[in-house]
Design a protein around this motif. Sequence first.
Motif, PDB file in Angstrom:
ATOM      1  N   VAL A  10       0.852  -1.182   0.000  1.00 13.76           N
ATOM      2  CA  VAL A  10       0.000   0.000   0.000  1.00 13.76           C
ATOM      3  C   VAL A  10       0.892   1.237   0.000  1.00 13.76           C
ATOM      4  CG1 VAL A  10      -1.752   1.271   1.304  1.00 13.76           C
ATOM      5  CG2 VAL A  10      -1.796  -1.244   1.256  1.00 13.76           C
ATOM      6  N   HIS A  11       0.686   2.112  -0.993  1.00 12.17           N
ATOM      7  CA  HIS A  11       1.458   3.354  -1.036  1.00 12.17           C
ATOM      8  C   HIS A  11       0.935   4.253   0.066  1.00 12.17           C
ATOM      9  CE1 HIS A  11       3.048   7.194  -2.489  1.00 12.17           C
ATOM     10  NE2 HIS A  11       4.035   6.431  -2.942  1.00 12.17           N
ATOM     11  N   ALA A  12       1.760   4.521   1.076  1.00 10.75           N
ATOM     12  CA  ALA A  12       1.331   5.261   2.264  1.00 10.75           C
ATOM     13  C   ALA A  12       1.554   6.758   2.135  1.00 10.75           C
ATOM     14  CB  ALA A  12       2.044   4.725   3.498  1.00 10.75           C
ATOM     15  N   GLY A  13       2.513   7.201   1.348  1.00  8.13           N
ATOM     16  CA  GLY A  13       2.712   8.620   1.127  1.00  8.13           C
ATOM     17  C   GLY A  13       3.560   9.348   2.151  1.00  8.13           C
ATOM     18  N   SER A  14       3.478   8.969   3.415  1.00 10.06           N
ATOM     19  CA  SER A  14       4.240   9.683   4.444  1.00 10.06           C
ATOM     20  C   SER A  14       4.454   8.799   5.668  1.00 10.06           C
ATOM     21  CB  SER A  14       3.496  10.951   4.883  1.00 10.06           C
ATOM     22  OG  SER A  14       2.321  10.601   5.605  1.00 10.06           O
ATOM     23  N   MET A  40       7.125  -0.428   5.922  1.00  5.44           N
ATOM     24  CA  MET A  40       6.791  -1.095   7.178  1.00  5.44           C
ATOM     25  C   MET A  40       5.848  -2.249   6.853  1.00  5.44           C
ATOM     26  SD  MET A  40       4.233  -1.395   9.784  1.00  5.44           S
ATOM     27  CE  MET A  40       3.102  -0.098   9.375  1.00  5.44           C
ATOM     28  N   THR A  41       6.137  -3.415   7.424  1.00  5.19           N
ATOM     29  CA  THR A  41       5.317  -4.598   7.174  1.00  5.19           C
ATOM     30  C   THR A  41       4.703  -5.082   8.474  1.00  5.19           C
ATOM     31  OG1 THR A  41       6.699  -5.238   5.291  1.00  5.19           O
ATOM     32  CG2 THR A  41       5.340  -6.970   6.277  1.00  5.19           C
ATOM     33  N   MET A  42       3.431  -5.476   8.372  1.00  6.26           N
ATOM     34  CA  MET A  42       2.713  -6.035   9.504  1.00  6.26           C
ATOM     35  C   MET A  42       2.284  -7.447   9.128  1.00  6.26           C
ATOM     36  SD  MET A  42       0.527  -2.795  10.837  1.00  6.26           S
ATOM     37  CE  MET A  42       0.406  -3.438  12.522  1.00  6.26           C
ATOM     38  N   PHE A  54       3.320  -1.197   3.951  1.00  8.64           N
ATOM     39  CA  PHE A  54       3.017   0.204   3.687  1.00  8.64           C
ATOM     40  C   PHE A  54       4.316   0.873   3.268  1.00  8.64           C
ATOM     41  CE2 PHE A  54       0.071  -1.515   6.685  1.00  8.64           C
ATOM     42  CZ  PHE A  54      -1.146  -1.177   6.122  1.00  8.64           C
ATOM     43  N   ILE A  55       4.291   1.556   2.121  1.00 12.88           N
ATOM     44  CA  ILE A  55       5.517   2.097   1.532  1.00 12.88           C
ATOM     45  C   ILE A  55       5.330   3.584   1.253  1.00 12.88           C
ATOM     46  CG2 ILE A  55       7.125   1.910  -0.400  1.00 12.88           C
ATOM     47  CD1 ILE A  55       6.171  -0.980  -0.772  1.00 12.88           C
ATOM     48  N   THR A  56       6.276   4.403   1.719  1.00 10.78           N
ATOM     49  CA  THR A  56       6.226   5.833   1.420  1.00 10.78           C
ATOM     50  C   THR A  56       6.861   6.124   0.065  1.00 10.78           C
ATOM     51  OG1 THR A  56       8.317   6.283   2.549  1.00 10.78           O
ATOM     52  CG2 THR A  56       6.292   6.534   3.840  1.00 10.78           C
ATOM     53  N   GLU A  57       7.890   5.360  -0.275  1.00  5.75           N
ATOM     54  CA  GLU A  57       8.603   5.503  -1.540  1.00  5.75           C
ATOM     55  C   GLU A  57       9.406   4.235  -1.758  1.00  5.75           C
ATOM     56  OE1 GLU A  57      12.042   8.222  -1.335  1.00  5.75           O
ATOM     57  OE2 GLU A  57      11.787   8.155   0.835  1.00  5.75           O
ATOM     58  N   PRO A  62      12.450   2.123  -9.642  1.00  5.99           N
ATOM     59  CA  PRO A  62      11.772   3.279 -10.233  1.00  5.99           C
ATOM     60  C   PRO A  62      10.319   3.479  -9.798  1.00  5.99           C
ATOM     61  CG  PRO A  62      11.990   1.516 -11.847  1.00  5.99           C
ATOM     62  CD  PRO A  62      12.759   1.090 -10.622  1.00  5.99           C
ATOM     63  N   VAL A  63       9.663   2.450  -9.264  1.00  6.19           N
ATOM     64  CA  VAL A  63       8.253   2.554  -8.876  1.00  6.19           C
ATOM     65  C   VAL A  63       7.988   1.777  -7.597  1.00  6.19           C
ATOM     66  CG1 VAL A  63       7.436   2.808 -11.260  1.00  6.19           C
ATOM     67  CG2 VAL A  63       7.572   0.541 -10.246  1.00  6.19           C
ATOM     68  N   VAL A  64       6.894   2.125  -6.922  1.00  8.31           N
ATOM     69  CA  VAL A  64       6.422   1.338  -5.780  1.00  8.31           C
ATOM     70  C   VAL A  64       5.618   0.172  -6.352  1.00  8.31           C
ATOM     71  CG1 VAL A  64       4.896   1.324  -3.764  1.00  8.31           C
ATOM     72  CG2 VAL A  64       6.336   3.323  -4.224  1.00  8.31           C
ATOM     73  N   PRO A  65       5.996  -1.069  -6.032  1.00 10.39           N
ATOM     74  CA  PRO A  65       5.248  -2.206  -6.566  1.00 10.39           C
ATOM     75  C   PRO A  65       3.869  -2.315  -5.919  1.00 10.39           C
ATOM     76  CG  PRO A  65       6.892  -2.963  -5.007  1.00 10.39           C
ATOM     77  CD  PRO A  65       7.104  -1.484  -5.179  1.00 10.39           C
ATOM     78  N   ASP A  66       2.937  -2.892  -6.671  1.00  5.36           N
ATOM     79  CA  ASP A  66       1.581  -3.074  -6.166  1.00  5.36           C
ATOM     80  C   ASP A  66       1.465  -4.266  -5.223  1.00  5.36           C
ATOM     81  OD1 ASP A  66       0.075  -0.970  -7.708  1.00  5.36           O
ATOM     82  OD2 ASP A  66       1.014  -2.064  -9.361  1.00  5.36           O
ATOM     83  N   LEU A  67       2.273  -5.271  -5.438  1.00  6.45           N
ATOM     84  CA  LEU A  67       2.291  -6.425  -4.547  1.00  6.45           C
ATOM     85  C   LEU A  67       3.644  -7.104  -4.626  1.00  6.45           C
ATOM     86  CD1 LEU A  67       0.919  -9.613  -5.970  1.00  6.45           C
ATOM     87  CD2 LEU A  67       0.264  -7.551  -7.165  1.00  6.45           C
ATOM     88  N   SER A  68       3.912  -7.906  -3.612  1.00  5.57           N
ATOM     89  CA  SER A  68       5.154  -8.674  -3.561  1.00  5.57           C
ATOM     90  C   SER A  68       4.803 -10.152  -3.511  1.00  5.57           C
ATOM     91  CB  SER A  68       5.977  -8.298  -2.320  1.00  5.57           C
ATOM     92  OG  SER A  68       6.385  -6.947  -2.380  1.00  5.57           O
TER      93      SER A  68
END
Length: 120
Positions: A10-14, A40-42, A54-57, A62-68
Amino acid sequence: MTIRRIVPNVHAGSQEAIATNRDFYGLLGFEEVMDMGWVMTMASPANPTAQISFITEERTAPVVPDLSVEVEDVDAVYAQVLASGAEIVREIRDEEWGVRRFFVRDPGGRVVNVLTHRPA
């Protein structure tokens, strides 16, 4: 081919958004299992492969992946994906935090982070 787990990213932004999500998903029973500042992973204590990140960047790609998707043999999967002609978004490489991974775009345009943990 063995899949070990699938994790939505999930792109968290901050950092504040990460903290808010940590609190919310904690209410659902998740516990923090990794925090690198920008990701951060839960996970579920009862089923540790049930996870959400949850990923801020994305600091190394080059990109934030949608899933792993964690697989047993990332090199074999990379060879199959490459041979299929799928779009490689980021070439395979070892990361300093102990994973080997690559990014590929799926037919729907989502970016998938395919990885395996390297032996310690």
